[in-house]
Enzyme design. Structure first.
Site, short mmCIF file in Angstrom:
data_model
loop_
_atom_site.label_atom_id
_atom_site.label_comp_id
_atom_site.label_asym_id
_atom_site.label_seq_id
_atom_site.Cartn_x
_atom_site.Cartn_y
_atom_site.Cartn_z
N ASN A 111 39.17 126.84 130.77
CA ASN A 111 38.34 127.56 131.74
C ASN A 111 36.89 127.49 131.30
O ASN A 111 36.61 127.34 130.12
CB ASN A 111 38.77 129.03 131.79
CG ASN A 111 40.12 129.22 132.42
OD1 ASN A 111 40.45 128.58 133.40
ND2 ASN A 111 40.92 130.09 131.84
N LYS A 138 40.17 145.29 133.60
CA LYS A 138 41.56 144.89 133.40
C LYS A 138 42.51 146.02 133.78
O LYS A 138 43.55 145.80 134.41
CB LYS A 138 41.76 144.51 131.93
CG LYS A 138 42.98 143.72 131.69
CD LYS A 138 42.73 142.56 130.76
CE LYS A 138 43.91 141.62 130.81
NZ LYS A 138 43.69 140.40 130.07
N TYR A 170 37.34 141.80 138.41
CA TYR A 170 37.62 141.17 137.12
C TYR A 170 36.96 139.79 137.11
O TYR A 170 35.89 139.62 137.70
CB TYR A 170 39.14 141.15 136.86
CG TYR A 170 39.42 141.03 135.39
CD1 TYR A 170 38.97 141.98 134.47
CD2 TYR A 170 40.12 139.94 134.88
CE1 TYR A 170 39.18 141.85 133.11
CE2 TYR A 170 40.35 139.79 133.52
CZ TYR A 170 39.87 140.75 132.64
OH TYR A 170 40.08 140.61 131.30
N GLU A 196 42.10 143.31 123.54
CA GLU A 196 41.52 142.38 124.52
C GLU A 196 40.18 141.85 124.04
O GLU A 196 39.29 142.61 123.65
CB GLU A 196 41.33 143.14 125.84
CG GLU A 196 40.80 142.30 126.97
CD GLU A 196 41.83 141.35 127.55
OE1 GLU A 196 43.03 141.59 127.38
OE2 GLU A 196 41.43 140.36 128.15
N ASP A 197 40.06 140.54 124.06
CA ASP A 197 38.78 139.87 123.79
C ASP A 197 38.18 140.22 122.42
O ASP A 197 36.96 140.41 122.29
CB ASP A 197 37.77 140.12 124.92
CG ASP A 197 38.10 139.26 126.14
OD1 ASP A 197 39.10 138.53 126.10
OD2 ASP A 197 37.34 139.32 127.12
N ARG A 206 34.37 138.72 121.69
CA ARG A 206 34.62 137.41 122.32
C ARG A 206 34.96 137.64 123.80
O ARG A 206 36.09 137.52 124.22
CB ARG A 206 35.75 136.69 121.59
CG ARG A 206 35.75 135.20 121.77
CD ARG A 206 37.06 134.69 122.35
NE ARG A 206 37.36 135.29 123.64
CZ ARG A 206 38.55 135.27 124.22
NH1 ARG A 206 39.57 134.73 123.63
NH2 ARG A 206 38.76 135.83 125.42
N ASP A 246 45.36 138.03 125.46
CA ASP A 246 44.74 136.70 125.27
C ASP A 246 45.73 135.74 124.62
O ASP A 246 45.75 134.55 124.93
CB ASP A 246 43.51 136.80 124.36
CG ASP A 246 42.49 137.77 124.90
OD1 ASP A 246 42.22 137.73 126.10
OD2 ASP A 246 41.97 138.59 124.12
P1 NAD Z 1 39.79 127.56 120.49
O1 NAD Z 1 38.34 127.41 120.28
O2 NAD Z 1 40.59 128.45 119.58
O3 NAD Z 1 40.48 126.09 120.41
C1 NAD Z 1 39.92 124.92 120.95
C2 NAD Z 1 40.65 123.74 120.35
O4 NAD Z 1 40.25 122.54 121.02
C3 NAD Z 1 40.36 123.52 118.86
O5 NAD Z 1 41.59 123.28 118.19
C4 NAD Z 1 39.51 122.25 118.84
O6 NAD Z 1 39.72 121.46 117.68
C5 NAD Z 1 40.03 121.54 120.06
N1 NAD Z 1 39.07 120.55 120.56
C6 NAD Z 1 37.73 120.68 120.74
N2 NAD Z 1 37.21 119.51 121.17
C7 NAD Z 1 38.23 118.65 121.26
C8 NAD Z 1 38.31 117.28 121.61
N3 NAD Z 1 37.24 116.59 121.97
N4 NAD Z 1 39.53 116.70 121.58
C9 NAD Z 1 40.62 117.37 121.21
N5 NAD Z 1 40.60 118.66 120.86
C10 NAD Z 1 39.42 119.28 120.87
O7 NAD Z 1 39.96 128.00 122.00
P2 NAD Z 1 41.23 128.72 122.68
O8 NAD Z 1 41.10 130.20 122.57
O9 NAD Z 1 42.46 128.08 122.15
O10 NAD Z 1 41.00 128.36 124.22
C11 NAD Z 1 41.01 127.01 124.65
C12 NAD Z 1 40.84 126.93 126.16
O11 NAD Z 1 41.98 127.50 126.78
C13 NAD Z 1 39.62 127.69 126.72
O12 NAD Z 1 38.90 126.85 127.60
C14 NAD Z 1 40.21 128.82 127.49
O13 NAD Z 1 39.45 129.11 128.64
C15 NAD Z 1 41.56 128.27 127.87
N6 NAD Z 1 42.48 129.37 128.12
C16 NAD Z 1 43.01 129.50 129.39
C17 NAD Z 1 43.84 130.57 129.70
C18 NAD Z 1 44.41 130.69 131.09
O14 NAD Z 1 44.00 129.99 131.96
N7 NAD Z 1 45.35 131.58 131.35
C19 NAD Z 1 44.11 131.52 128.73
C20 NAD Z 1 43.58 131.36 127.43
C21 NAD Z 1 42.77 130.28 127.14
#
Ligand code: NAD
Length: 544
Positions: free
Chosen positions: A397, A163, A92, A234-235, A145, A258
């Site tokens: 991430n 997965k 994965y 998923e995705d 995505r 997700d």
């Molecule tokens: P998304 O694109 O829907 O949201 C990103 C958000 O960040 C938006 O609201 C944007 O306005 C904000 N943003 C961007 N630049 C910014 C800045 N300079 N200051 C403040 N806010 C800012 O993305 P998402 O799907 O919500 O995912 C966000 C992150 O979370 C990703 O990096 C993803 O890898 C991580 N994530 C981690 C896990 C995990 O570790 N289990 C699971 C899901 C998502």
């Protein structure tokens, strides 16, 4: 299904390869097809390790393991389950990302089902070709995505395949009950459209009513053919993932890892952190950096968990604040989407994150912004100035996007931060004390959820099940691990941890009357009795 003669060696479920005994070789009519020695499964596992060690890169190892899965399923899972923590990154993330990108160039043997939108009207007929008739668990994607890689078109199929391998390896979901599905609705990735080797529909993505009707036909076909089946989305792109979950979530057995798995693993980290700080969930206040899908999903699950602990849900939401690229989400802002509005509260505008910390005095900050380094020294110092044990979760991430490193969080908080991240960080030494950071990996949640749904034949997967999963994960962290700062159980014992989590989820499924079977006396024993064990069938001519 013919399981004798050469077919016994070609069927991944019955194939034992060099482990067929002499008697079996005679009975099946396969004498002479194999080298003389009768191996044990253990010897075969050792040989696979030798072969893997001889391969240079992780993608080569991924390919080798994929081929093994298609050749000899028992040996594939025996290898994975011999060391799940080591094999997870190979089958994965992160390796599966490259596999999706390379799908069209390195396509070899097929696995799972491909449903193109051009087959509308015939989805049920095509799905009925699948040889297993009792499917309980489907992971499905449309490839739009894929991880952080965007639109991978049909190559996204690597995700459902990988997965589902983790559902089996990490929680014992029997592989014969699982089915990976790719809904091919085209791709907007021009590089793929221009690639002569591209294996999907060579057209732009279908959107709107036609897309919705295709999803609807697919859901109906699954329900009619596999009435006990749970569908895990998923995705998908957010603008499809959220409406799909809203449309089907309350009606059928379905969830989106997700959105819901991510929220649950973050909540598990918070429950773990509260075991260290000895505080109540309802006394917490969280400030998210980011206001997207991850932030709103986590904030909503925290609010619902707070409501279960006795406060009105509106009060729970009022304890969760979001800060996005345009500043703090306040109710006077005119640029907010509907899904953000529950977390836009009455407050004057605040443009700086550290100012927001000073104004709101959160007990925890959660980074889901996709932007690295925004949890800088002033941010961490502000949190440490307000809290004895500040919760610092940079969840973006991959590692290069993390809002801070573990070392930064510990150093700038004098070692007082309770830290977990989306991508892994190694242990850190502060003032001679070793601190072990945790990784909020969804693998603590989704395989266990799958096992619980399977074991109970659940009719729905409500949010409460994800709260139960989060609590169960946090409860399994040992006191010794908590003392070293670790708030998630070690991944090396993921199977046992998942079965325990599945049991706790199953208890809630029975309590809420959502199970399709009578409640067994011992739910844990029932879950464990169903867990897949990688062992060869005693009678390969007639496997169970
Ligand atoms: P998304 O694109 O829907 O949201 C990103 C958000 O960040 C938006 O609201 C944007 O306005 C904000 N943003 C961007 N630049 C910014 C800045 N300079 N200051 C403040 N806010 C800012 O993305 P998402 O799907 O919500 O995912 C966000 C992150 O979370 C990703 O990096 C993803 O890898 C991580 N994530 C981690 C896990 C995990 O570790 N289990 C699971 C899901 C998502």
């Amino acid at each position: 299904m013919d399981t004798t003669g050469i077919a016994a060696l070609r069927n991944p479920r019955t194939n034992k390869g060099s482990a067929f005994s002499g008697a079996e070789r005679r009975a099946l009519g396969i004498e002479g097809f194999l080298p003389t020695v009768e191996d044990s499964l253990e010897v075969q596992i050792g040989r696979v390790h030798v072969q893997l060690d001889a391969l240079a890169g992780d993608f080569q190892k991924y390919q080798f393991l994929s081929d093994l899965q298609i050749r000899n399923e028992t040996l594939f899972y025996a290898v994975l389950m011999s060391d799940p923590a080591a094999f997870m990154p190979l089958v994965y993330t992160p390796t599966v990302g490259e596999a999706c990108q390379q799908f069209n160039r390195f396509f070899r043997a097929t696995r799972g089902m491909y449903l193109p939108i051009t087959a509308r009207g015939r989805v049920k007929e095509i799905l009925s070709h699948w040889p297993e008739k009792d499917i309980r668990f489907i992971v499905v994607t449309d490839g739009e995505r894929i991880l952080g890689l965007g639109d991978q078109g049909i190559g996204g199929m690597g995700i459902p395949i990988g997965k589902l391998a983790l559902y089996t390896a990490c929680a014992g979901v029997p592989p014969q009950f699982t089915l990976p599905v790719m809904l091919d609705v085209g791709t907007n990735n021009q590089e793929l459209l221009d690639d002569p080797l591209y294996l999907g529909l060579r057209q732009n993505r279908v959107r709107g009513d036609e897309y919705d009707a295709f999803i609807d036909e697919y859901v109906r076909a699954v329900q009619e053919l596999f009435p006990k089946c749970c569908i895990q989305w998923e995705d998908f792109a957010n603008f499809h993932a959220v409406p799909i979950l809203e449309r089907y979530g309350g009606k059928i057995c379905t969830y989106n890892d997700d959105i819901q798995g991510t929220a649950a693993v973050a909540l598990a980290g918070i429950f773990g952190a509260l075991r260290i700080s000895k505080q109540q969930l309802t006394d917490q206040r969280f400030l998210f950096l980011g206001g997207g899908a991850a932030a709103t999903g986590i904030a909503e699950l925290i609010s619902e968990a707070m409501a279960l602990e006795g406060i009105p849900i509106a009060d729970g939401r009022a304890r969760n604040w979001l800060f996005d690229v345009n500043g703090l989400l306040v109710s006077s802002r005119g640029d907010l989407a509907d899904f953000q509005k529950p977390f836009a509260h009455d407050h004057p505008p605040v443009a700086s994150f550290v100012e927001a910390i000073r104004a709101l005095r959160p007990t925890g900050i959660i980074g889901v912004s996709t932007v690295p380094k925004l949890f800088n020294q002033p941010v961490i110092a502000a949190m440490a100035g307000i809290n004895a044990s500040p919760i610092i979760f940079p969840y973006s991430n991959p590692t290069s996007r993390s809002e801070c490193t573990a070392e930064e969080a510990y150093k700038w908080s004098d070692g007082r931060a309770i830290f977990a991240s989306g991508s892994p960080f190694g242990p850190v030494e502060i003032d001679g004390k070793k601190i072990v950071p945790g990784q909020g990996n969804n693998v603590y949640i989704f395989p266990a959820m799958g096992m619980a749904v399977l074991a109970t034949q659940a009719s729905r997967v409500p949010q409460e099940l994800f709260i139960a999963a989060a609590k169960a994960v946090a409860a399994q962290v040992s006191d010794a691990d908590l003392a070293s700062g670790l708030i998630y159980p070690p991944q090396s014992h993921i199977l046992e941890a998942s079965l325990e989590t599945a049991t706790k989820i199953a208890e809630v499924i029975f309590e809420r009357g959502l199970a399709g079977i009578p409640r067994p006396d011992d739910i844990g024993a029932h879950v464990r009795s169903l867990a897949y064990k990688p062992a060869y069938p005693a009678n390969p001519a007639n496997p169970a």
